[in-house]
Design a protein around this motif. Structure first.
Motif, PDB file in Angstrom:
ATOM      1  N   PRO A  84       0.848  -1.201   0.000  1.00 41.12           N
ATOM      2  CA  PRO A  84       0.000   0.000   0.000  1.00 41.12           C
ATOM      3  C   PRO A  84       0.874   1.239   0.000  1.00 41.12           C
ATOM      4  CG  PRO A  84       0.005  -1.057   2.158  1.00 41.12           C
ATOM      5  CD  PRO A  84       0.698  -1.998   1.233  1.00 41.12           C
ATOM      6  N   PRO A  85       0.375   2.345  -0.529  1.00 39.56           N
ATOM      7  CA  PRO A  85       1.205   3.562  -0.609  1.00 39.56           C
ATOM      8  C   PRO A  85       1.594   4.074   0.776  1.00 39.56           C
ATOM      9  CG  PRO A  85      -1.089   4.037  -1.144  1.00 39.56           C
ATOM     10  CD  PRO A  85      -0.982   2.558  -1.066  1.00 39.56           C
ATOM     11  N   PRO A  86       2.771   4.664   0.894  1.00 39.32           N
ATOM     12  CA  PRO A  86       3.160   5.252   2.182  1.00 39.32           C
ATOM     13  C   PRO A  86       2.252   6.425   2.533  1.00 39.32           C
ATOM     14  CG  PRO A  86       4.725   5.863   0.483  1.00 39.32           C
ATOM     15  CD  PRO A  86       3.803   4.859  -0.131  1.00 39.32           C
ATOM     16  N   GLN A  87       2.198   6.731   3.802  1.00 41.85           N
ATOM     17  CA  GLN A  87       1.342   7.809   4.284  1.00 41.85           C
ATOM     18  C   GLN A  87       2.173   8.833   5.056  1.00 41.85           C
ATOM     19  OE1 GLN A  87      -2.485   6.835   5.945  1.00 41.85           O
ATOM     20  NE2 GLN A  87      -2.485   4.789   5.037  1.00 41.85           N
ATOM     21  N   LEU A  88       1.545   9.952   5.319  1.00 43.95           N
ATOM     22  CA  LEU A  88       2.165  10.978   6.140  1.00 43.95           C
ATOM     23  C   LEU A  88       1.972  10.586   7.606  1.00 43.95           C
ATOM     24  CD1 LEU A  88       3.456  13.880   6.057  1.00 43.95           C
ATOM     25  CD2 LEU A  88       1.145  14.726   6.546  1.00 43.95           C
ATOM     26  N   ILE A  89       3.061  10.521   8.346  1.00 48.58           N
ATOM     27  CA  ILE A  89       3.001  10.224   9.778  1.00 48.58           C
ATOM     28  C   ILE A  89       3.314  11.517  10.516  1.00 48.58           C
ATOM     29  CG2 ILE A  89       3.805   8.727  11.622  1.00 48.58           C
ATOM     30  CD1 ILE A  89       2.640   7.199   9.229  1.00 48.58           C
ATOM     31  N   ILE A  90       2.424  11.949  11.402  1.00 49.85           N
ATOM     32  CA  ILE A  90       2.587  13.251  12.053  1.00 49.85           C
ATOM     33  C   ILE A  90       2.491  13.162  13.569  1.00 49.85           C
ATOM     34  CG2 ILE A  90       1.549  14.413  10.060  1.00 49.85           C
ATOM     35  CD1 ILE A  90      -0.935  14.904  11.933  1.00 49.85           C
ATOM     36  N   ALA A 198      -0.666   5.405  -5.494  1.00 46.39           N
ATOM     37  CA  ALA A 198      -0.286   4.246  -6.301  1.00 46.39           C
ATOM     38  C   ALA A 198       0.355   3.184  -5.413  1.00 46.39           C
ATOM     39  CB  ALA A 198       0.689   4.657  -7.397  1.00 46.39           C
ATOM     40  N   LEU A 199       0.019   1.932  -5.677  1.00 42.97           N
ATOM     41  CA  LEU A 199       0.647   0.833  -4.958  1.00 42.97           C
ATOM     42  C   LEU A 199       2.145   0.793  -5.291  1.00 42.97           C
ATOM     43  CD1 LEU A 199      -2.145  -1.794  -5.533  1.00 42.97           C
ATOM     44  CD2 LEU A 199      -1.465  -0.881  -3.328  1.00 42.97           C
ATOM     45  N   ILE A 200       2.943   0.339  -4.342  1.00 43.70           N
ATOM     46  CA  ILE A 200       4.396   0.348  -4.463  1.00 43.70           C
ATOM     47  C   ILE A 200       4.901  -1.054  -4.785  1.00 43.70           C
ATOM     48  CG2 ILE A 200       6.553   0.864  -3.296  1.00 43.70           C
ATOM     49  CD1 ILE A 200       4.826   3.323  -3.729  1.00 43.70           C
ATOM     50  N   VAL A 201       5.638  -1.170  -5.890  1.00 37.53           N
ATOM     51  CA  VAL A 201       6.199  -2.460  -6.296  1.00 37.53           C
ATOM     52  C   VAL A 201       7.609  -2.590  -5.725  1.00 37.53           C
ATOM     53  CG1 VAL A 201       6.917  -3.916  -8.227  1.00 37.53           C
ATOM     54  CG2 VAL A 201       4.838  -2.525  -8.405  1.00 37.53           C
ATOM     55  N   GLY A 202       7.839  -3.697  -5.056  1.00 37.20           N
ATOM     56  CA  GLY A 202       9.154  -3.959  -4.495  1.00 37.20           C
ATOM     57  C   GLY A 202       9.582  -5.377  -4.774  1.00 37.20           C
ATOM     58  N   GLY A 203      10.829  -5.672  -4.427  1.00 46.86           N
ATOM     59  CA  GLY A 203      11.298  -7.018  -4.669  1.00 46.86           C
ATOM     60  C   GLY A 203      12.765  -7.201  -4.356  1.00 46.86           C
ATOM     61  N   ILE A 240       0.592  -6.348   6.663  1.00 41.53           N
ATOM     62  CA  ILE A 240      -0.155  -5.150   6.279  1.00 41.53           C
ATOM     63  C   ILE A 240      -1.500  -5.110   6.997  1.00 41.53           C
ATOM     64  CG2 ILE A 240       0.994  -5.022   4.035  1.00 41.53           C
ATOM     65  CD1 ILE A 240      -1.576  -6.041   2.770  1.00 41.53           C
ATOM     66  N   SER A 241      -2.089  -3.941   7.080  1.00 42.84           N
ATOM     67  CA  SER A 241      -3.338  -3.787   7.829  1.00 42.84           C
ATOM     68  C   SER A 241      -4.502  -4.481   7.120  1.00 42.84           C
ATOM     69  CB  SER A 241      -3.665  -2.304   7.997  1.00 42.84           C
ATOM     70  OG  SER A 241      -3.991  -1.724   6.743  1.00 42.84           O
ATOM     71  N   LYS A 242      -5.508  -4.847   7.888  1.00 46.93           N
ATOM     72  CA  LYS A 242      -6.697  -5.483   7.306  1.00 46.93           C
ATOM     73  C   LYS A 242      -7.382  -4.537   6.328  1.00 46.93           C
ATOM     74  CE  LYS A 242      -7.638  -8.519  11.248  1.00 46.93           C
ATOM     75  NZ  LYS A 242      -8.590  -8.883  12.324  1.00 46.93           N
ATOM     76  N   GLU A 243      -7.361  -3.222   6.651  1.00 51.47           N
ATOM     77  CA  GLU A 243      -7.988  -2.244   5.770  1.00 51.47           C
ATOM     78  C   GLU A 243      -7.302  -2.225   4.405  1.00 51.47           C
ATOM     79  OE1 GLU A 243      -8.806  -1.398   9.941  1.00 51.47           O
ATOM     80  OE2 GLU A 243      -6.917  -1.670   8.840  1.00 51.47           O
ATOM     81  N   SER A 244      -5.977  -2.242   4.406  1.00 51.23           N
ATOM     82  CA  SER A 244      -5.236  -2.238   3.143  1.00 51.23           C
ATOM     83  C   SER A 244      -5.457  -3.546   2.385  1.00 51.23           C
ATOM     84  CB  SER A 244      -3.735  -2.042   3.407  1.00 51.23           C
ATOM     85  OG  SER A 244      -3.476  -0.738   3.866  1.00 51.23           O
ATOM     86  N   ALA A 245      -5.471  -4.658   3.116  1.00 48.66           N
ATOM     87  CA  ALA A 245      -5.680  -5.955   2.470  1.00 48.66           C
ATOM     88  C   ALA A 245      -7.029  -5.995   1.758  1.00 48.66           C
ATOM     89  CB  ALA A 245      -5.584  -7.073   3.499  1.00 48.66           C
ATOM     90  N   LEU A 246      -8.070  -5.441   2.387  1.00 49.08           N
ATOM     91  CA  LEU A 246      -9.400  -5.426   1.772  1.00 49.08           C
ATOM     92  C   LEU A 246      -9.461  -4.443   0.606  1.00 49.08           C
ATOM     93  CD1 LEU A 246     -11.675  -5.575   4.954  1.00 49.08           C
ATOM     94  CD2 LEU A 246     -11.424  -7.339   3.200  1.00 49.08           C
ATOM     95  N   ARG A 247      -8.879  -3.281   0.799  1.00 52.63           N
ATOM     96  CA  ARG A 247      -8.958  -2.233  -0.223  1.00 52.63           C
ATOM     97  C   ARG A 247      -8.235  -2.639  -1.506  1.00 52.63           C
ATOM     98  NH1 ARG A 247      -7.151   4.144   0.515  1.00 52.63           N
ATOM     99  NH2 ARG A 247      -7.755   4.811  -1.586  1.00 52.63           N
ATOM    100  N   TYR A 248      -7.104  -3.304  -1.362  1.00 52.58           N
ATOM    101  CA  TYR A 248      -6.277  -3.624  -2.539  1.00 52.58           C
ATOM    102  C   TYR A 248      -6.295  -5.113  -2.872  1.00 52.58           C
ATOM    103  CZ  TYR A 248      -4.480   1.043  -1.464  1.00 52.58           C
ATOM    104  OH  TYR A 248      -4.365   2.383  -1.200  1.00 52.58           O
TER     105      TYR A 248
END
Length: 268
Positions: A84-90, A198-203, A240-248
Motif C-alpha cells: 500500500p502507498p506510504p502515508q504521512l506520519i505526524i 499508487a501501490l508500491i512495487v518492491g522485490g 499489512i493492515s486489514k484495511e489495506s488488504a481489503l482495499r487492494y
C-alpha cells in the motif's frame, strides 16, 4: 550468495544477524531452503550502503528493494511485493497545520514547502514516484531533514515524540508494528497523501552485470510457481493492515498471480 537485508521491521526483523519472520526474512528463507548448493550469508545494511554496493556491481542481492526507473539502470529486479502507498506520519500537535483537501488527504506540495513544519526522511530511501519527485524539488529541501541513518528510519518515530520532527513518510503497517513495541508511538497519526495513492512495487535487486543476471534468473526460477507466489503473498499479508488488504485485494491477487510465471531479463 550474499543477501543484503533491511533492518526495517516488519519488512526485515533481524535477530543475531539472521532473518526471522519479517516480509523479506520469510522470502529469503524460502529461497535459501531451495538453493542448497550455494553458501548463503546475510548482511544487514542501510540504504546508502545497499545501493552503493549494487551500483558498483558487487556480487550481492538486496531483498527489500523498491523498484524505481533510476535503480533499474544499474540493477535487475524480481518483483516480490505490492505494498500500500506510504502515508504521512505526524505528531498530533501539528494536525491543525497540515494542509488537507476535501478527502482529508494531506497535500504534499504545500506541506513540504511550509517552513513552519519540519519533516524527516531517510537519504537514499525510495518512497514512491510521487513523493520522491516532491522530495527532489529544491523548495522542499530547507524544510526536510535527510538522515543517513544506520537503519531505514525506525528511530524517526521516536525522534518525533521528542519534538525533533513534525512529520515523516512511511507505511501505516510500519507505524503499527513500531507502536506495538513502544506504546508512546501510538500517539502518532497516519494520514493519506494526495496524489500518492499508487501501490508500491518492491522485490529483490541484483547488480546489472552478468553475475547479477545469472543470480536474478536463479531467484526467479525458485519463486516462479504457485507455491512461491503463495509464500510471497502470505509473507506480505501477515503484516499489512486489514484495511489495506481489503482495499487492494483484487490488485494484489492479480499481481501475485502474474508472479507464478518466470520473468525475462535483458543482457547487461
Amino acid at each position: 550468495m550474499t543477501w543484503l537485508m533491511p533492518d526495517f521491521p516488519p519488512i526485515g526483523i533481524p535477530v543475531h544477524g539472521q532473518p526471522t519472520d519479517g516480509m523479506a526474512d520469510q522470502l529469503v528463507k524460502y529461497i535459501v531452503a531451495r538453493w542448497p548448493e550455494a553458501s548463503h550469508r546475510f548482511l544487514y545494511a542501510n540504504p546508502n550502503r545497499v545501493w552503493s554496493m549494487l551500483a558498483s556491481g558487487e556480487q550481492a542481492c538486496f531483498t527489500g528493494a523498491l523498484r524505481t526507473p533510476e535503480r533499474e539502470r544499474f540493477a535487475y529486479f524480481r518483483n516480490t511485493y505490492l505494498l500500500p502507498p506510504p502515508q504521512l506520519i505526524i505528531r498530533p500537535e501539528v494536525l491543525a497545520a497540515i494542509p488537507l483537501n476535501a478527502k482529508d488527504e494531506a497535500e504534499p506540495g504545500p506541506l513540504m514547502n511550509n517552513p513552519a513544519l519540519h519533516g524527516v526522511v531517510i537519504e537514499k530511501r525510495a518512497y514512491g514516484h510521487a513523493v520522491d519527485a516532491l522530495l527532489a524539488q529544491p523548495a522542499a529541501s530547507p524544510n526536510i531533514k535527510r538522515l543517513a541513518a544506520s537503519n531505514y528510519g525506525k528511530t524517526i518515530f521516536t525522534m518525533m515524540t521528542m519534538d525533533r520532527g513534525d512529520y515523516t513518510i512511511d507505511y501505516d503497517f510500519v507505524l503499527a508494528y513500531a507502536a506495538s513495541t513502544d506504546a508512546q508511538l501510538a500517539r502518532l497519526k497516519a494520514i493519506p497523501l494526495a496524489g500518492a495513492d499508487a501501490l508500491i512495487v518492491g522485490g529483490i535487486a541484483c547488480p546489472r552485470t552478468a553475475w547479477g543476471r545469472s543470480a536474478i534468473q536463479k531467484i526467479d526460477a525458485l519463486l516462479a510457481s504457485r507455491e512461491g507466489s503463495s509464500v510471497l503473498l502470505q509473507a506480505q499479508a501477515r503484516w499489512i493492515s486489514k484495511e489495506s488488504a481489503l482495499r487492494y485485494n483484487e490488485a494484489m491477487k492479480e499481481f501475485f498471480r502474474r508472479l507464478e510465471t518466470p520473468q525475462k531479463y535483458e543482457h547487461p
